[in-house]
Design an enzyme around this catalytic site. Structure first.
Site, short mmCIF file in Angstrom:
data_model
loop_
_atom_site.label_atom_id
_atom_site.label_comp_id
_atom_site.label_asym_id
_atom_site.label_seq_id
_atom_site.Cartn_x
_atom_site.Cartn_y
_atom_site.Cartn_z
N ASP A 74 -4.77 5.74 -7.31
CA ASP A 74 -5.02 4.77 -8.39
C ASP A 74 -5.98 5.32 -9.45
O ASP A 74 -5.73 5.22 -10.65
CB ASP A 74 -5.61 3.47 -7.81
CG ASP A 74 -4.71 2.88 -6.73
OD1 ASP A 74 -3.55 3.31 -6.62
OD2 ASP A 74 -5.20 2.00 -5.98
N SER B 100 -4.19 -2.10 -9.71
CA SER B 100 -5.39 -1.27 -9.70
C SER B 100 -6.41 -1.59 -10.78
O SER B 100 -6.93 -0.70 -11.46
CB SER B 100 -5.02 0.22 -9.79
OG SER B 100 -4.26 0.55 -8.69
C1 GLA Z 1 -3.76 1.16 -2.71
C2 GLA Z 1 -4.71 2.35 -2.59
C3 GLA Z 1 -3.98 3.66 -2.91
C4 GLA Z 1 -2.69 3.79 -2.09
C5 GLA Z 1 -1.87 2.50 -2.17
C6 GLA Z 1 -0.70 2.52 -1.24
O1 GLA Z 1 -3.34 1.00 -4.04
O2 GLA Z 1 -5.79 2.21 -3.47
O3 GLA Z 1 -4.84 4.75 -2.68
O4 GLA Z 1 -2.97 4.14 -0.77
O5 GLA Z 1 -2.63 1.35 -1.86
O6 GLA Z 1 0.20 3.51 -1.63
#
Ligand code: GLA
Length: 397
Positions: free
Chosen positions: A171, A125
């Site tokens: 995230d 993230s």
């Molecule tokens: C990405 C998205 C999150 C979540 C994950 C899967 O990181 O940004 O919001 O949905 O995938 O859990």
């Protein structure tokens, strides 16, 4: 020069020595994948890998940005309707500004220099960290009182509406609200959350990077979301109170199996099982039963691989190797999928041998190298002290 000094020095060179410095961490997710946009539960934590941003308002109506990692600058006039940059990274910042405008919180122009050590596209993230950091800094400099949860919602919308990824809130929430030594059990419907202690000298959180990158915007993520919505709409015909998969029990889903395409059924089945797993896994933590917790991580991976189909060969190889290594408590792919990292819980005494085995075996099976990170859980986005001015003024000359 270290990274933070470099960021401060670049800011000083370009925009003067008045700025605040923000640290916005990346995140891991212990369990609860693809549950956030189904109004379910997740268990993320902020980590000791972050993006640092030097930021200040300027008196011009311009946003001036510099990415230390990309060695690229970007500048734009603040106008009522912002457009995508065509460059990628500036969009996470412009998306936040766009959302602020839509929320009636107009900022003046600002300058920002940033860089970090969150590997990009690795499922940790980095984009949410950038959004969170810029929003936190702008709120600080403009004197806006916005709660961290509201910031997470604004940053999520920036990504949904400006960048075009229909991500959930996990995230941005984790990057902003993180708490050292704790995972955060978040109810993505009510946005209530609880900090669950997760620091034990007996085990470590170890991330293994496949080295494979595939952007979420590569549409598979949005397709999964649509498949979940499809399942919900079929169930709503007989259960009109159901709003999201969070509201659906396994029994109700199975009662509707014949009305759904098999692929839609499998997607829904995974989400409902995964959501139940988060709740059970949190109980395991309460009972101090880390082995039961680890078992659920493996089950989570199996579901992501076989039912949700968001894994890839390299992620599966890493998890399969981990399964057979002594001292591994649990292992699974993490984040949106199709590449990035696995998260592993490894007994402290076995971390070194785990590293060694996973690097050698992964290379042997895929021809690729895996970067291994032993991470600590950190606090969320915050202001940090600038290094002493001399340390970058000297280097500026
Ligand atoms: C990405 C998205 C999150 C979540 C994950 C899967 O990181 O940004 O919001 O949905 O995938 O859990």
């Amino acid at each position: 020069m270290n990274l933070i000094d470099n960021i401060c020095s670049e800011f000083t060179k370009r925009f003067g020595n008045q700025f605040i410095l923000i640290e916005a961490p990346g995140r891991v997710n212990l369990i609860g994948e693809h549950t956030d946009y189904n109004d379910g539960f997740v268990l993320p934590a902020a980590i000791d890998k972050a993006i640092w941003l030097a930021l200040n308002l300027n008196n011009e109506n311009r946003v001036r940005l510099f990415s230390v990692d990309m060695n690229e600058e970007y500048e734009i006039e603040l106008s009522t309707s912002l457009n995508k940059s065509g460059k990628g990274w500036p969009d996470y910042i412009l998306g936040v500004v766009d959302q602020l405008q839509k929320h009636g919180m107009e900022t003046t122009g600002f300058d920002c220099v940033f860089g970090g050590n969150v590997p990009i596209g690795a499922g940790l993230s980095s984009s949410a960290a950038l959004e969170s950091g810029v929003l936190y800094g702008l709120a600080e400099r403009n004197g806006w009182e916005i709660s961290l949860m509201k910031m997470a919602q604004i940053a999520q919308k920036a990504e949904n509406e400006f960048v075009g990824v229909q991500c959930g809130i996990m995230d941005q929430f984790a990057s902003l609200n993180g708490k050292a030594a704790h995972a955060l059990k978040l109810d993505c419907r009510t946005l209530d959350y609880e900090a669950v202690p997760l620091q034990d000298p007996d085990f470590k959180i170890v991330l293994c990077d496949t080295g494979v990158r595939r952007e979420l915007a590569g549409s598979e993520y949005n397709i999964r979301r649509q498949q979940c919505e499809k399942g919900v709409s079929i169930i709503q015909e007989t259960h009109p109170k159901v709003k999201k998969l969070r509201d659906v029990t396994l029994k109700v889903l199975k009662d509707h199996k014949d009305k759904m395409e098999p692929v839609v059924f499998d997607r829904c089945l995974f989400v409902i099982e995964e959501n139940n797993r988060v709740l059970d896994a949190c109980e395991d933590l309460e009972q101090n039963d880390i082995d039961a917790f680890g078992e659920k991580m493996f089950l989570s991976h199996d579901g992501l691989k076989n039912k949700y189909e968001v894994s890839c060969k390299e992620l599966d190889v890493l998890v399969d190797i981990a399964r057979d290594v002594d001292g591994v408590i649990g292992s699974r792919m993490m984040g949106g999928g199709f590449g990035g990292c696995t998260i592993n819980l490894v007994r402290t005494g076995s971390v070194e041998s785990f590293k060694d085995i996973i690097q050698k075996s992964y290379k042997a099976e895929t021809g690729l190298d895996t970067e291994v990170y032993v991470t600590a859980i950190s606090d969320g986005t915050r202001l940090v002290d600038k290094p002493k001015e001399e340390s970058f003024k000297v280097l500026e000359i």
